[in-house]
Design an enzyme around this catalytic site. Sequence first.
Site, mmCIF file in Angstrom:
data_model
loop_
_atom_site.group_PDB
_atom_site.id
_atom_site.type_symbol
_atom_site.label_atom_id
_atom_site.label_comp_id
_atom_site.label_asym_id
_atom_site.label_seq_id
_atom_site.Cartn_x
_atom_site.Cartn_y
_atom_site.Cartn_z
ATOM 1 N N GLU A 1 0.801 -1.233 0.000
ATOM 2 C CA GLU A 1 0.000 0.000 0.000
ATOM 3 C C GLU A 1 0.833 1.282 0.000
ATOM 4 O O GLU A 1 0.530 2.217 -0.724
ATOM 5 C CB GLU A 1 -0.931 0.056 1.235
ATOM 6 C CG GLU A 1 -2.074 -0.914 1.184
ATOM 7 C CD GLU A 1 -1.885 -1.985 2.229
ATOM 8 O OE1 GLU A 1 -0.760 -2.530 2.280
ATOM 9 O OE2 GLU A 1 -2.826 -2.283 2.966
ATOM 10 N N ASP B 1 -2.200 -5.271 3.384
ATOM 11 C CA ASP B 1 -2.396 -5.688 4.773
ATOM 12 C C ASP B 1 -3.339 -6.881 4.874
ATOM 13 O O ASP B 1 -4.276 -7.031 4.073
ATOM 14 C CB ASP B 1 -2.954 -4.534 5.610
ATOM 15 C CG ASP B 1 -1.948 -3.409 5.766
ATOM 16 O OD1 ASP B 1 -0.738 -3.686 5.687
ATOM 17 O OD2 ASP B 1 -2.372 -2.254 5.947
ATOM 18 N N GLU C 1 -9.819 -4.700 4.759
ATOM 19 C CA GLU C 1 -9.478 -3.565 3.917
ATOM 20 C C GLU C 1 -8.329 -3.932 2.970
ATOM 21 O O GLU C 1 -8.368 -3.632 1.772
ATOM 22 C CB GLU C 1 -9.084 -2.377 4.797
ATOM 23 C CG GLU C 1 -8.967 -1.060 4.056
ATOM 24 C CD GLU C 1 -10.313 -0.404 3.795
ATOM 25 O OE1 GLU C 1 -10.345 0.524 2.988
ATOM 26 O OE2 GLU C 1 -11.324 -0.844 4.373
ATOM 27 N N TYR D 1 1.570 -5.585 13.008
ATOM 28 C CA TYR D 1 0.445 -4.834 12.432
ATOM 29 C C TYR D 1 -0.421 -4.235 13.536
ATOM 30 O O TYR D 1 -0.756 -4.910 14.514
ATOM 31 C CB TYR D 1 -0.383 -5.754 11.540
ATOM 32 C CG TYR D 1 -1.384 -5.020 10.682
ATOM 33 C CD1 TYR D 1 -0.972 -3.995 9.839
ATOM 34 C CD2 TYR D 1 -2.730 -5.347 10.720
ATOM 35 C CE1 TYR D 1 -1.872 -3.327 9.039
ATOM 36 C CE2 TYR D 1 -3.650 -4.688 9.918
ATOM 37 C CZ TYR D 1 -3.212 -3.668 9.085
ATOM 38 O OH TYR D 1 -4.117 -2.998 8.302
ATOM 39 N N ARG E 1 -3.531 -2.825 13.405
ATOM 40 C CA ARG E 1 -4.999 -2.921 13.371
ATOM 41 C C ARG E 1 -5.379 -4.368 13.648
ATOM 42 O O ARG E 1 -5.403 -5.192 12.742
ATOM 43 C CB ARG E 1 -5.547 -2.449 12.024
ATOM 44 C CG ARG E 1 -5.368 -0.956 11.803
ATOM 45 C CD ARG E 1 -6.043 -0.480 10.520
ATOM 46 N NE ARG E 1 -5.898 0.954 10.363
ATOM 47 C CZ ARG E 1 -4.875 1.561 9.761
ATOM 48 N NH1 ARG E 1 -3.908 0.811 9.245
ATOM 49 N NH2 ARG E 1 -4.808 2.871 9.675
ATOM 50 N N HIS F 1 -4.204 -11.785 13.001
ATOM 51 C CA HIS F 1 -3.033 -11.053 13.478
ATOM 52 C C HIS F 1 -2.705 -11.438 14.906
ATOM 53 O O HIS F 1 -3.531 -11.944 15.643
ATOM 54 C CB HIS F 1 -3.310 -9.552 13.434
ATOM 55 C CG HIS F 1 -3.759 -9.066 12.104
ATOM 56 N ND1 HIS F 1 -3.008 -9.200 10.973
ATOM 57 C CD2 HIS F 1 -4.903 -8.448 11.733
ATOM 58 C CE1 HIS F 1 -3.672 -8.672 9.955
ATOM 59 N NE2 HIS F 1 -4.817 -8.222 10.392
#
Length: 956
Positions: A18, A104, A108, A335, A337, A382
Amino acid sequence: MSPTTDTAQGGHRLVIVESPAKAKTIKGYLGPGYVVEASVGHIRDLPNGAAEVPDKYTGEVRRLGVDVEHDFQPIYVVNSDKKSQVKKLKELLADADELLLATDEDREGEAIAWHLQEVLKPKVPVRRMVFHEITKHAIQEAVANPRELNKRLVDAQETRRILDRLYGYEVSPVLWKKVMPRLSAGRVQSVATRLVVERERERIAFNSAEYWDLTGTFGTGRAGDKTDPGTFGARLTSVDGRRVAQGRDFGPNGRLKPGADVLHLDEAGARALAAALADSQFSVRSVESKPYRRSPYAPFRTTTLQQEASRKLGMGAKVTMQVAQKLYENGFITYMRTDSTTLSDTAIAAARSQVTELYGADYLPDKPRTYASKVKNAQEAHEAIRPSGDRFRTPAETRLTGDQFRLYELIWMRTVASQMKDAVGQSVTVKVGGRCAAEGGQWAGRNAEFSASGKIITFHGFMKAYVEGADDPNAELDDRERRLPQVAEGDPLAAEHIEADGHATKAPARYTEASLVKELEDREIGRPSTYASIIGTILDRGYVFKKGTALVPSFLSFAVVGLLEKHFGRLVDYDFTAKMEDDLDRIARGEAQAVPWLRRFYFGEGTEGGAAEAGNGDGDHLGGLKELVTDLGAIDAREVSSFPVGDDIVLRVGRYGPYVERGAKGEEGSQRADVPADLPPDELTVEYAEQLLAKPSGDFELGTDPQSGRPIVAKDGRYGPYVTEVLPEDTPKTGKNAVKPRTASLFKSMSLDTVTLEDALKLMSLPRVVGVDPESGTEITAQNGRYGPYLKKGTDSRSLETEEQLFTITLDESLAIYAQPKQRGRAAAKPPLKELGTDPTSGKPVVVKDGRFGPYVTDGETNATLRREDDVETISPERGFELLAEKRAKGPAKKAPAKKAAAKRTTAKKTTAAAKKTTAAKKTAAKKTTTKKTAAKTTAAKTTAAKKAAVAEQPE
């Protein structure tokens, strides 16, 4: 980012991530054979206005960007600012042998990967590359173990995006029509705003209760030391066995709760009781000791990180996520989020290793600690947020600075502490009793009991590394000890002091960013990863402003929430929003289909009772949005924006801000006054409203201009007080013969209630001709401008020191000013408006200054402009530090690219005569084509601008 020159045998792979920062880091780990490029976020999305929709779509499809009649097919368009990047990606893909989509690993990210695949249309194998930390080992593992695109995650994200579009684009226009233009509604933002408004309503309705008790200081008769104090404090708990009332016994109406059998002491009674106990004999009635044990906190997930960063570092949710994003992209943390509190075996081993290394084996539990996630429908792909790698770098080893250092240190401490032993100790409660003197009046012979509690930590365990903060600044943290004397039942005590203490119950505290995040998560509203953007949205929309760290709802938000509650109750119902989140998670797991679900939500198909029941009643939580927003006749725009204050005073939310009003406009005796936009709603009392109405406002006739015969009035406008003349009614106001009235702002030293006709005429006489420069023959004038008073001679202007000089300065004085060299640098620095203390990041003093574009905070390195909701007089140090932290997180402003004029001139010189002839021959055709393209672009630009003026809900 250019491809590597040393390619692997058999070609190379294109890796798309990204962000450019992430691409740079990953490229260093992959080396030859890989080209790493960034998509720079989403490359396509739903159209942001009808101008972006292809011409083949018309009607509702063009307005919504979604074809609701054909299975809610979304209309995706490549963002205009991403077209050049898409072109670059296609060029790189043309030379690649394989495409790795490395966005990711969440919904999203999965959606971005799918959009890339759809737009690029690769003819080479495509695989999904996922990782949760950017380290060499993790990246190489991800390359070696790619997977296929998860279409279920894509469907869930797409459904969420379509839902938010329908909600925002259908409900927002209702607000435009009934409240004011350019407002927005959203599935989560409207509910978050309602939470803040409801808390303020509770504060408005709250009545404080007064209650009293006693505090005593008792001595053991021993000298005492740190481990065995000689004195201790205790609070009165009961009289003759009847418990003394405390704040928890009172309701929000200021009265004792029903059934509360307590003794409510007033001031007189408390003071009399204290006097009756002054010479009493006291003794220890009981000593109760219990083991104390506290286990470590779970590693951070998104919401707990935001809460702790707010409490400990003063960072807002948005700044926290921006800083965490940089730490992740540069390989320092995993990560950020995530809903998970799970640590991998590698992370547990790294944490346990550091516990032994830094604190010793005594602090390491026999078995690794594991934490179960308490978040419903948590995305367990995650880990928790932790330092990256199989060995954690200590904060000093990272060489980070500023906010990145502080946030990394917080994450590191929390992670290491999560693998340490419990803290243990003893909690002790001592009860002290005494009897009032026989001559103690109403309290004669009464039996009073005091209580004191203490805590001794015998082994700090994880608290050596980390102690969690609290939302209440007065709360006692876990590592705080309270030592009591070593006493036993029956021991005599001497009362050194007994004092009466008065208390008042407090209204519920306003939400802070941290507590609002916690509330949203507890109610299972929205996704934790979106909370930072949600809070940012309600702040940007003006629904909420900050007072210190507290989130205060504006009067505008009261109107918006009131309308939604009354006419679209289900859409801002907390359970409704949580159920929608459950449904979206079911779609992600493949347990539900997106299209039937959207059909029920939008059209209400299959919902008994129709939209009315689904909208406001107790029916199905889906159904009938379209029907709800179609008939708006029942919504009274004036009613939803009006709130009674008392004594016939009404607060109204107008297009230009809130105001109070008594009596209808135009009626004799009616009054009206503007309300400060930053006034907390719970502070608008009848008394304050009366003060506002009593202030000079409206039009004040100062008299008649003796020269023109026109009335001169003073007014309070949007940009401050001013004077103006009243033109005759038949004066043309538009067209080439239009006449504008003379107008002038009041000086800073003037006010509406003291300005005179003479003052007004002098102000409107500006600019004033001071004289003519004898050398150049140029006229010199004195004028008042946006940045203060100044002289003007042709194009040469010079600042004046005071506004009064506009009328007093002479030609000689003006010529003397012009005789001085013009200052090219900045003027002498103004003294600071306010000092806020030392910034926790830079360690430098922070002050508020007055700048060219308004007040701003600065630590000498970073400047941050105050927001609309910030006031110089009331801004807190925490708010100033937060503004600076947010500005730092954004990074330096991007410089405009240097013009290539020099290069063009060089090229032009080298153009041959033959080339010039060819160019000249093509000019006529080119001009025609360019004219058509320019006209088309102008039309599209106007349409886009018109649509952007009414932007509704953005992705949440």
